[in-house]
Design a protein around this motif. Structure first.
Motif, PDB file in Angstrom:
ATOM      1  N   UNK A   7       0.824  -1.202   0.000  1.00 38.03           N
ATOM      2  CA  UNK A   7       0.000   0.000   0.000  1.00 38.03           C
ATOM      3  C   UNK A   7       0.861   1.256   0.000  1.00 38.03           C
ATOM      4  N   UNK A   8       1.952   1.218   0.755  1.00 34.78           N
ATOM      5  CA  UNK A   8       2.852   2.367   0.824  1.00 34.78           C
ATOM      6  C   UNK A   8       3.454   2.685  -0.548  1.00 34.78           C
ATOM      7  N   UNK A   9       3.657   1.636  -1.370  1.00 32.84           N
ATOM      8  CA  UNK A   9       4.234   1.844  -2.699  1.00 32.84           C
ATOM      9  C   UNK A   9       3.377   2.797  -3.534  1.00 32.84           C
ATOM     10  N   UNK A  10       2.080   2.722  -3.328  1.00 35.24           N
ATOM     11  CA  UNK A  10       1.146   3.448  -4.195  1.00 35.24           C
ATOM     12  C   UNK A  10       0.816   4.842  -3.680  1.00 35.24           C
ATOM     13  N   UNK A  11       1.093   5.086  -2.423  1.00 34.53           N
ATOM     14  CA  UNK A  11       0.756   6.396  -1.865  1.00 34.53           C
ATOM     15  C   UNK A  11       1.575   7.493  -2.538  1.00 34.53           C
ATOM     16  N   UNK A  12       0.933   8.612  -2.776  1.00 34.92           N
ATOM     17  CA  UNK A  12       1.623   9.731  -3.411  1.00 34.92           C
ATOM     18  C   UNK A  12       1.553   9.718  -4.922  1.00 34.92           C
ATOM     19  N   UNK A  13       0.973   8.649  -5.505  1.00 33.64           N
ATOM     20  CA  UNK A  13       0.826   8.600  -6.968  1.00 33.64           C
ATOM     21  C   UNK A  13      -0.319   9.522  -7.384  1.00 33.64           C
ATOM     22  N   UNK A  14      -0.001  10.617  -8.034  1.00 30.36           N
ATOM     23  CA  UNK A  14      -1.004  11.612  -8.424  1.00 30.36           C
ATOM     24  C   UNK A  14      -1.528  11.288  -9.819  1.00 30.36           C
ATOM     25  N   UNK A  15      -2.814  10.973  -9.908  1.00 34.65           N
ATOM     26  CA  UNK A  15      -3.435  10.599 -11.186  1.00 34.65           C
ATOM     27  C   UNK A  15      -4.403  11.659 -11.697  1.00 34.65           C
ATOM     28  N   UNK A  41      -7.366   7.610 -19.923  1.00 28.79           N
ATOM     29  CA  UNK A  41      -6.380   8.686 -20.039  1.00 28.79           C
ATOM     30  C   UNK A  41      -4.982   8.068 -20.139  1.00 28.79           C
ATOM     31  N   UNK A  42      -4.254   8.307 -21.234  1.00 26.98           N
ATOM     32  CA  UNK A  42      -2.939   7.670 -21.411  1.00 26.98           C
ATOM     33  C   UNK A  42      -1.978   7.943 -20.263  1.00 26.98           C
ATOM     34  N   UNK A  43      -1.953   9.185 -19.737  1.00 27.07           N
ATOM     35  CA  UNK A  43      -1.041   9.509 -18.641  1.00 27.07           C
ATOM     36  C   UNK A  43      -1.342   8.690 -17.395  1.00 27.07           C
ATOM     37  N   UNK A  44      -2.622   8.445 -17.148  1.00 22.56           N
ATOM     38  CA  UNK A  44      -2.992   7.619 -16.006  1.00 22.56           C
ATOM     39  C   UNK A  44      -2.563   6.171 -16.240  1.00 22.56           C
ATOM     40  N   UNK A  45      -2.828   5.673 -17.449  1.00 25.15           N
ATOM     41  CA  UNK A  45      -2.504   4.281 -17.768  1.00 25.15           C
ATOM     42  C   UNK A  45      -0.999   4.041 -17.658  1.00 25.15           C
ATOM     43  N   UNK A  46      -0.198   4.941 -18.221  1.00 23.32           N
ATOM     44  CA  UNK A  46       1.254   4.724 -18.180  1.00 23.32           C
ATOM     45  C   UNK A  46       1.783   4.847 -16.748  1.00 23.32           C
ATOM     46  N   UNK A  47       1.180   5.726 -15.933  1.00 22.70           N
ATOM     47  CA  UNK A  47       1.609   5.831 -14.530  1.00 22.70           C
ATOM     48  C   UNK A  47       1.346   4.527 -13.790  1.00 22.70           C
ATOM     49  N   UNK A  48       0.194   3.946 -14.024  1.00 26.29           N
ATOM     50  CA  UNK A  48      -0.140   2.678 -13.376  1.00 26.29           C
ATOM     51  C   UNK A  48       0.785   1.561 -13.855  1.00 26.29           C
ATOM     52  N   UNK A  49       1.025   1.517 -15.170  1.00 23.84           N
ATOM     53  CA  UNK A  49       1.895   0.466 -15.717  1.00 23.84           C
ATOM     54  C   UNK A  49       3.325   0.593 -15.199  1.00 23.84           C
ATOM     55  N   UNK A  50       3.827   1.811 -15.132  1.00 19.02           N
ATOM     56  CA  UNK A  50       5.187   2.020 -14.621  1.00 19.02           C
ATOM     57  C   UNK A  50       5.296   1.541 -13.172  1.00 19.02           C
ATOM     58  N   UNK A  51       4.256   1.842 -12.400  1.00 17.44           N
ATOM     59  CA  UNK A  51       4.271   1.425 -10.991  1.00 17.44           C
ATOM     60  C   UNK A  51       4.197  -0.094 -10.880  1.00 17.44           C
ATOM     61  N   UNK A  52       3.367  -0.710 -11.698  1.00 15.55           N
ATOM     62  CA  UNK A  52       3.251  -2.168 -11.689  1.00 15.55           C
ATOM     63  C   UNK A  52       4.571  -2.817 -12.117  1.00 15.55           C
ATOM     64  N   UNK A  53       5.208  -2.215 -13.099  1.00 15.55           N
ATOM     65  CA  UNK A  53       6.479  -2.743 -13.590  1.00 15.55           C
ATOM     66  C   UNK A  53       7.579  -2.582 -12.548  1.00 15.55           C
ATOM     67  N   UNK A  55       7.266  -2.157  -9.149  1.00 17.23           N
ATOM     68  CA  UNK A  55       7.070  -2.827  -7.862  1.00 17.23           C
ATOM     69  C   UNK A  55       6.845  -4.328  -7.989  1.00 17.23           C
ATOM     70  N   UNK A  56       6.304  -4.774  -9.144  1.00 17.60           N
ATOM     71  CA  UNK A  56       5.960  -6.198  -9.271  1.00 17.60           C
ATOM     72  C   UNK A  56       6.701  -6.888 -10.412  1.00 17.60           C
ATOM     73  N   UNK A  57       7.547  -6.149 -11.130  1.00 16.71           N
ATOM     74  CA  UNK A  57       8.348  -6.712 -12.237  1.00 16.71           C
ATOM     75  C   UNK A  57       7.473  -7.407 -13.280  1.00 16.71           C
ATOM     76  N   UNK A  58       6.356  -6.806 -13.612  1.00 13.40           N
ATOM     77  CA  UNK A  58       5.453  -7.417 -14.586  1.00 13.40           C
ATOM     78  C   UNK A  58       6.071  -7.371 -15.984  1.00 13.40           C
TER      79      UNK A  58
END
Length: 559
Positions: A7-15, A41-53, A55-58
């Motif tokens: 949960x801490x990983x995701x805090x502060x992510x401004x979408x 929204x592409x900016x939202x999608x890429x922010x989520x993907x970057x975070x997933x990549x 923190x989880x090495x997807x």
């Protein structure tokens, strides 16, 4: 991994992005390949993907509702393998085009430029154009545009037949996407709407568009976007997009999917976004070319009936099991039943009062104050009068749709003011009685529709639950899911907490809740308010927030 740490990983992510909804996150452009409802929204999608990549090495991402292909393109940009599906043929076309890798770019550009440059000249000298035909084509298109679009379609077919086989798919994707966008701009639909509504006769008279020039512009714009995308795309990745039902992801068996990122429909097409209606005209024009050159088949002109919650979309899942798997959904069900009973009582009381009013009118014992003092009946009557004026003005064909709305409201106010005069004319009473009869019919329909509405909402959730089960089956242990949803309103007053329904379901399947993120809409093609379906006077806020549900499948998950 402890959920609280994740949960801490995701805090502060401004979408909360502002500005225009761009074609892609990695370059700014005013253009787009095609309009489409409820784009992510592409900016939202890429922010989520970057975070997933991060923190989880997807490495492999699935979107079972690809829509216009935003997730597919952003995965390509980040070097992630992408698997996607949708039941809407137009969605498959757009996603495949958006994520297209254009090889031998200079040759493709040169060939398409020569093709578009030749179209206008060939059209001028064309002695024969075989006109396309389908039901109601003359209703949705002017004769001149039917001829121009038919010629474009004819020339696309000739070009694709004669082009080199190794470039045929690339040419077909670009040409048919541009053609689809041209069809939409050439149609007599109100393009600000996602459902099929025809322009007013007044607007149709003023509508004058050259489909040949529009098509040329669409090709040039699409090419520039694809060329720019190819420059920035970092590496070769797998992009696998298929026209499949999200309720059956068996075609992905054996694939090691480690992340789901998707934005599902928020309800059935009838009551939310009608993707099938939006796509229908394009598919009616081009379905034969889509099938022949791209293998994208169109089995029905009304895809809405087969999408989640649609009339012909069936499932065998137990509703009881689906409801038991979510406390939030169970509470929604009880609340819908309560509101249905309450509204049914209200409508029946209004019908009773209306019968008394109409009886007194017939007996020449009419007191207009009874109607005026009954707020609900007064507003229903007023809305009926406004609607009749709107139809009358629309049929006359002298005003634009915007002016018709204004004029209809003005005439309605004049009529309602006359009802407050001391001496009502027989003509006015006669007109009023005819309106009250329609109001009574409307109330009867409302009473009948209430339980059906509850049934349709639950049918949608049954089908969405199957999709959740399917994503669980193909996701690797330790994989992560991110669902982008909005909270819609049903029955005029009940907020559906989609995020918590999903969280409940995933927890029931053994997932760990990570976090639910929230973002404000800054650009969406939806009104800030809609009118209730009862009197059209009670404003209801539409979805002004998106919610991103993040959950993780434990590594020790057991089927």
């Amino acid at each position: 991994m402890v959920a609280s740490v994740e949960k801490e990983w995701w805090k502060g992510l401004d979408l909360n992005y502002t500005g225009e909804n761009n074609f892609a996150s990695f370059f700014s452009s005013n253009g787009n390949i095609h309009s489409y409802p409820a784009k992510a929204v592409p900016e939202m999608v890429v922010s989520l993907l970057k975070k997933l990549k991060e923190e989880y090495s997807i490495t492999k991402v699935l979107d079972p509702f690809v829509g216009s292909g935003t997730v597919a393109l952003e995965c390509k940009f980040l070097g992630l393998d992408f698997y996607g599906s949708d039941l809407n043929p137009l969605s498959i076309l757009l996603t495949r085009t958006k994520s297209l890798t254009v090889n031998n770019t200079s040759f493709i550009e040169k060939s398409l430029k020569a093709f578009t440059d030749s179209i206008n000249q060939k059209y001028i000298t064309a002695s024969l154009v075989e006109l396309s035909k389908f039901d109601n084509i003359e209703y949705w298109f002017k004769p001149q545009n039917i001829k121009e679009l038919s010629f474009i379609k004819q020339e696309i077919n000739i070009f694709l037949q004669g082009c080199l086989q190794k470039y045929r798919e690339t040419f077909a994707l670009i040409l048919l996407t541009a053609f689809s966008s041209t069809i939409r701009e050439s149609s007599l639909t109100r393009n600000s709407e996602f459902k099929l509504y025809r322009m007013s006769p007044g607007d149709i008279d003023k509508f004058n568009i050259d489909s040949l020039l529009v098509f040329k512009d669409k090709i040039e714009n699409l090419l520039s976007l694809l060329v720019e995308t190819n420059k920035i795309s970092k590496s070769k990745t797998i992009t696998d997009i298929q026209m499949k039902n999200a309720k059956d992801l068996s075609h992905l068996s054996g694939k090691k999917i480690d992340a789901i990122l998707t934005s599902p429909p928020y309800g059935d097409s009838q009551s939310t976004v009608a993707y099938g209606q939006f796509s229908r005209l394009s598919l009616q024009w081009s379905k034969d070319l889509l099938s022949h050159y791209l293998g994208i088949t169109t089995t029905t002109d009304n895809v809405d009936e087969y999408l989640l919650g649609g009339k012909k979309s069936a499932c065998n899942t137990s509703l009881r099991h689906v409801i038991r798997s979510s406390k939030t959904l169970r509470n929604l069900f009880y609340e819908m039943r309560r509101v249905c009973k309450q509204d049914a009582r209200q409508f029946k009381a209004l019908i009773y009062e209306l019968n008394n009013i109409m009886k007194n009118i017939n007996e020449k014992n009419f007191d207009i104050s009874v109607l005026i003092n009954n707020k609900e009946l007064y507003e229903l009557t007023k809305e009926r009068i406004r609607l009749d004026y709107y139809r009358m003005l629309n049929k006359a064909g002298e005003l634009s749709n915007k002016d018709i709305k204004v004029k209809a409201r003005e005439l309605t106010e004049v009529f309602m003011n006359k009802l407050t005069e001391d001496d009502l004319s027989p003509e006015l009473i006669y007109v009023l009685v005819s309106k009250l009869s329609y109001v009574k019919d409307t109330l009867h329909r409302k009473v009948i529709a209430l339980p059906r509405r509850v049934k349709s909402v639950l049918h949608f959730f049954k089908e969405l639950y199957i999709v959740v089960e399917q994503t669980d089956r193909i996701l690797e242990d330790g994989g992560v899911q991110a669902w982008i949803v909005g909270h819609r309103t049903v029955l005029g007053s009940i907020t559906v907490d989609m995020a918590e329904v999903l969280n409940d379901w995933f927890v029931s399947l053994g997932y760990d809740k990570v976090i639910t993120l929230h973002r404000q809409y800054s650009f969406k093609r939806l009104p800030h308010h809609i009118n209730s379906t009862v009197t059209r006077k009670n404003e209801i806020k539409t979805m002004m927030e998106e919610h991103i549900v993040i959950v993780r499948k434990p590594k020790t998950h057991v089927e």
